[in-house]
Scaffold this motif. Structure first.
Motif, mmCIF file in Angstrom:
data_model
loop_
_atom_site.group_PDB
_atom_site.id
_atom_site.type_symbol
_atom_site.label_atom_id
_atom_site.label_comp_id
_atom_site.label_asym_id
_atom_site.label_seq_id
_atom_site.Cartn_x
_atom_site.Cartn_y
_atom_site.Cartn_z
ATOM 1 N N ALA A 285 0.750 -1.324 0.106
ATOM 2 C CA ALA A 285 0.165 0.075 0.030
ATOM 3 C C ALA A 285 0.785 1.196 0.076
ATOM 4 C CB ALA A 285 -0.880 0.032 1.297
ATOM 5 N N PHE A 286 2.262 1.199 0.428
ATOM 6 C CA PHE A 286 3.107 1.969 0.418
ATOM 7 C C PHE A 286 4.084 1.874 -0.672
ATOM 8 C CE2 PHE A 286 0.862 2.339 4.059
ATOM 9 C CZ PHE A 286 0.632 3.743 4.803
ATOM 10 N N PRO A 287 4.110 2.489 -1.791
ATOM 11 C CA PRO A 287 4.592 2.112 -3.043
ATOM 12 C C PRO A 287 6.218 2.482 -2.896
ATOM 13 C CG PRO A 287 2.884 2.994 -4.011
ATOM 14 C CD PRO A 287 2.580 3.265 -2.558
ATOM 15 N N GLY A 288 6.404 3.535 -1.875
ATOM 16 C CA GLY A 288 7.691 3.941 -1.842
ATOM 17 C C GLY A 288 8.609 3.397 -0.586
ATOM 18 N N CYS A 289 7.737 2.360 -0.146
ATOM 19 C CA CYS A 289 8.187 1.404 0.874
ATOM 20 C C CYS A 289 9.014 0.053 0.296
ATOM 21 C CB CYS A 289 7.411 1.194 1.993
ATOM 22 S SG CYS A 289 8.047 0.097 3.274
ATOM 23 N N HIS A 290 10.122 0.388 -0.233
ATOM 24 C CA HIS A 290 10.810 -0.732 -1.055
ATOM 25 C C HIS A 290 12.146 -0.754 -0.959
ATOM 26 C CE1 HIS A 290 12.115 1.205 -4.815
ATOM 27 N NE2 HIS A 290 10.901 1.816 -4.632
ATOM 28 N N SER A 291 12.696 -1.911 -1.082
ATOM 29 C CA SER A 291 14.186 -1.867 -1.212
ATOM 30 C C SER A 291 14.832 -1.603 -2.340
ATOM 31 C CB SER A 291 14.904 -3.164 -0.535
ATOM 32 O OG SER A 291 14.722 -4.059 -1.313
ATOM 33 N N PRO A 292 16.139 -1.409 -2.718
ATOM 34 C CA PRO A 292 16.856 -1.386 -3.848
ATOM 35 C C PRO A 292 16.777 -2.636 -4.749
ATOM 36 C CG PRO A 292 18.230 -0.342 -2.238
ATOM 37 C CD PRO A 292 17.331 -1.079 -1.431
ATOM 38 N N LEU A 293 16.198 -3.844 -4.108
ATOM 39 C CA LEU A 293 16.166 -5.155 -4.913
ATOM 40 C C LEU A 293 14.736 -5.016 -5.160
ATOM 41 C CD1 LEU A 293 18.818 -7.427 -3.127
ATOM 42 C CD2 LEU A 293 19.263 -5.888 -5.149
ATOM 43 N N GLY A 294 13.860 -4.463 -4.894
ATOM 44 C CA GLY A 294 12.496 -4.664 -5.155
ATOM 45 C C GLY A 294 11.614 -5.297 -4.028
ATOM 46 N N VAL A 295 12.097 -5.167 -2.850
ATOM 47 C CA VAL A 295 10.945 -5.946 -1.910
ATOM 48 C C VAL A 295 10.362 -4.894 -1.052
ATOM 49 C CG1 VAL A 295 11.415 -7.759 -0.262
ATOM 50 C CG2 VAL A 295 13.090 -7.654 -1.980
ATOM 51 N N TYR A 296 9.148 -5.146 -0.832
ATOM 52 C CA TYR A 296 8.295 -4.266 -0.032
ATOM 53 C C TYR A 296 8.128 -4.675 1.386
ATOM 54 C CZ TYR A 296 7.340 -2.434 -4.774
ATOM 55 O OH TYR A 296 7.709 -1.842 -5.915
ATOM 56 N N ASP A 297 7.557 -3.445 2.098
ATOM 57 C CA ASP A 297 7.172 -3.638 3.660
ATOM 58 C C ASP A 297 8.013 -4.444 4.383
ATOM 59 O OD1 ASP A 297 4.776 -2.350 3.000
ATOM 60 O OD2 ASP A 297 3.957 -4.298 2.093
ATOM 61 N N LEU A 298 9.539 -4.320 4.082
ATOM 62 C CA LEU A 298 10.516 -4.824 5.249
ATOM 63 C C LEU A 298 10.407 -4.152 6.377
ATOM 64 C CD1 LEU A 298 12.967 -5.544 2.518
ATOM 65 C CD2 LEU A 298 12.064 -7.317 3.766
ATOM 66 N N ASN A 299 10.168 -2.692 6.214
ATOM 67 C CA ASN A 299 9.940 -1.983 7.361
ATOM 68 C C ASN A 299 8.513 -1.592 7.533
ATOM 69 O OD1 ASN A 299 12.863 -0.725 6.128
ATOM 70 N ND2 ASN A 299 12.828 -1.357 8.312
ATOM 71 N N GLY A 300 7.656 -1.813 8.586
ATOM 72 C CA GLY A 300 6.463 -1.615 8.753
ATOM 73 C C GLY A 300 5.559 -2.809 8.471
ATOM 74 N N ASN A 301 4.147 -2.713 8.783
ATOM 75 C CA ASN A 301 3.172 -3.780 8.633
ATOM 76 C C ASN A 301 3.538 -4.817 9.812
ATOM 77 O OD1 ASN A 301 0.676 -3.340 7.166
ATOM 78 N ND2 ASN A 301 1.239 -4.564 5.768
ATOM 79 N N ALA A 302 3.878 -6.150 9.203
ATOM 80 C CA ALA A 302 4.016 -7.136 10.057
ATOM 81 C C ALA A 302 5.407 -7.283 10.270
ATOM 82 C CB ALA A 302 3.230 -8.435 9.581
ATOM 83 N N ALA A 303 5.956 -7.580 11.566
ATOM 84 C CA ALA A 303 7.355 -8.283 11.955
ATOM 85 C C ALA A 303 7.348 -9.677 11.170
ATOM 86 C CB ALA A 303 7.391 -8.274 13.132
ATOM 87 N N GLU A 304 8.389 -10.051 10.948
ATOM 88 C CA GLU A 304 8.419 -11.279 10.301
ATOM 89 C C GLU A 304 9.426 -12.346 10.986
ATOM 90 O OE1 GLU A 304 9.398 -10.370 6.302
ATOM 91 O OE2 GLU A 304 8.437 -8.342 6.249
ATOM 92 N N HIS A 305 8.999 -13.636 10.918
ATOM 93 C CA HIS A 305 9.913 -14.794 11.053
ATOM 94 C C HIS A 305 10.883 -15.017 10.244
ATOM 95 C CE1 HIS A 305 7.653 -16.422 14.745
ATOM 96 N NE2 HIS A 305 6.442 -16.479 14.071
#
Length: 332
Positions: free
Chosen positions: A240-260
């Motif tokens: 939902a936040f198009p700017g929230c991506h890494s240089p490799l094209g991965v989204y929502d690493l910061n924000g939304n759910a934490a991850e196992h």
């Protein structure tokens, strides 16, 4: 189906209001249909995934009775230039052999096609403009990834996806020296964080920014520290936040759910090297309240303390209302 549900989980589930239970099952069935259609999973794969959800009894996109998502999937779709379908990347799909995955590599020395592994671009179910699945144990996350033909990521893979550079593993395998898992994690964490702190960055840039990622939601009123009845999973739709991506094209690493993730404590516990033994749990990233309350550091290569620590494949591994996962895949 009742025989598939562990006794403790069944007791917790039967204590829920009937309406919440029915709504959770209904929401999960919609999720299963989306999952099979988008990722082209077979009926056999879906049977395995349904059985994993059934054993849990609480896994899904949050307790429907109290969860209040701050954005709908339709609102998510409207704010993405070109719509959710614009996230599809034919080059990535060709390299990774599946939709919504990104190659992991070092751009300074490699090209995307040199990648030997890929990572989901979005939190599971890895479909843009859907809510992430939470209330999932690390063991269940690994089982779901395996059902899809993927695996749980090693910690350094998630960190590389976030940083924009997949570096070599830097794990300290002190467990072999006879120390406890907690001590081994503490030693590894201290050395790792000291090494990478000078180059700390977030997936979207070198400094923390509010409003860039899905981190401006709120806890449920009276959230009691993590209980199903008291804490809604008030996440945003993925992507939902198009700017929230890494240089490799991965989204929502910061924000939304934490991850196992999997944190190996021995060489034969690395999923990236084909191990099915696995190490201990590592919780990565930030979650949906971080623009309001920075609960802990969350830069890309930061490794957390041994919170709620267990072996990944322990039946007692941690689950809560803001904890989800994403999968990785080894390329042949």
């Amino acid at each position: 189906m009742i025989r598939l549900i562990a006794a403790a989980t069944l007791a917790a589930l039967t204590a829920l209001p009937l309406r919440a239970e029915t709504a959770l099952q209904r929401n999960n069935e919609v999720l299963f249909q989306q999952l099979q259609k988008v990722h082209r999973l077979s009926d056999a794969q879906m049977d395995r995934i349904r059985a994993i959800f059934a054993r849990s009894g609480v896994m899904g996109q949050g307790n429907p009775a109290i969860t209040r998502h701050p954005m709908t999937p339709a609102q998510c779709a409207a704010r993405i230039p070109g719509g959710p379908q614009s996230y599809a990347n034919t080059q990535f799909e060709r390299i990774c052999g599946g939709k919504y995955m990104a190659p992991l590599y070092d751009p300074a020395t490699q090209k995307p096609q040199d990648a030997t592994a890929c990572i989901d671009q979005f939190e599971f179910p890895d479909i843009p403009c859907t809510y992430p699945v939470v209330w999932v144990k690390a063991r269940e996350a690994e089982e779901i990834c395996a059902a899809e033909g993927k695996r749980l990521c090693d910690a350094h893979e998630w960190e590389g996806a976030c940083q924009g550079v997949l570096g070599p593993p830097d794990y300290r395998f002190d467990l072999a020296k006879g120390v406890s898992a907690g001590t081994a994690v503490a030693r590894m964490r201290a050395a790792h964080n000291a090494k990478y702190a000078p180059t700390a960055r977030w997936s979207y840039g070198p400094a923390y920014q509010r409003g860039v990622c899905a981190a401006d939601s709120v806890k449920s009123p009276g959230c009691n520290g993590g209980g199903w009845r008291g804490c809604g999973s008030n996440t945003y739709p993925t992507g939902a936040f198009p700017g929230c991506h890494s240089p490799l094209g991965v989204y929502d690493l910061n924000g939304n759910a934490a991850e196992h993730m999997n944190l190996p404590l021995a060489p034969d516990q690395m999923t990236s090297r084909g191990s099915t033994k696995l190490g201990v749990t590592e919780m990565k990233g930030s979650w949906f309240i971080f623009d309001k309350y920075r609960a802990h550091p969350d830069w890309c290569r930061w490794r957390a303390p041994f919170w709620h620590g267990s072996r990944v494949m322990s039946t007692g591994s941690h689950e809560n209302y803001h904890l989800g996962f994403r999968c990785c895949k080894t390329l042949n």
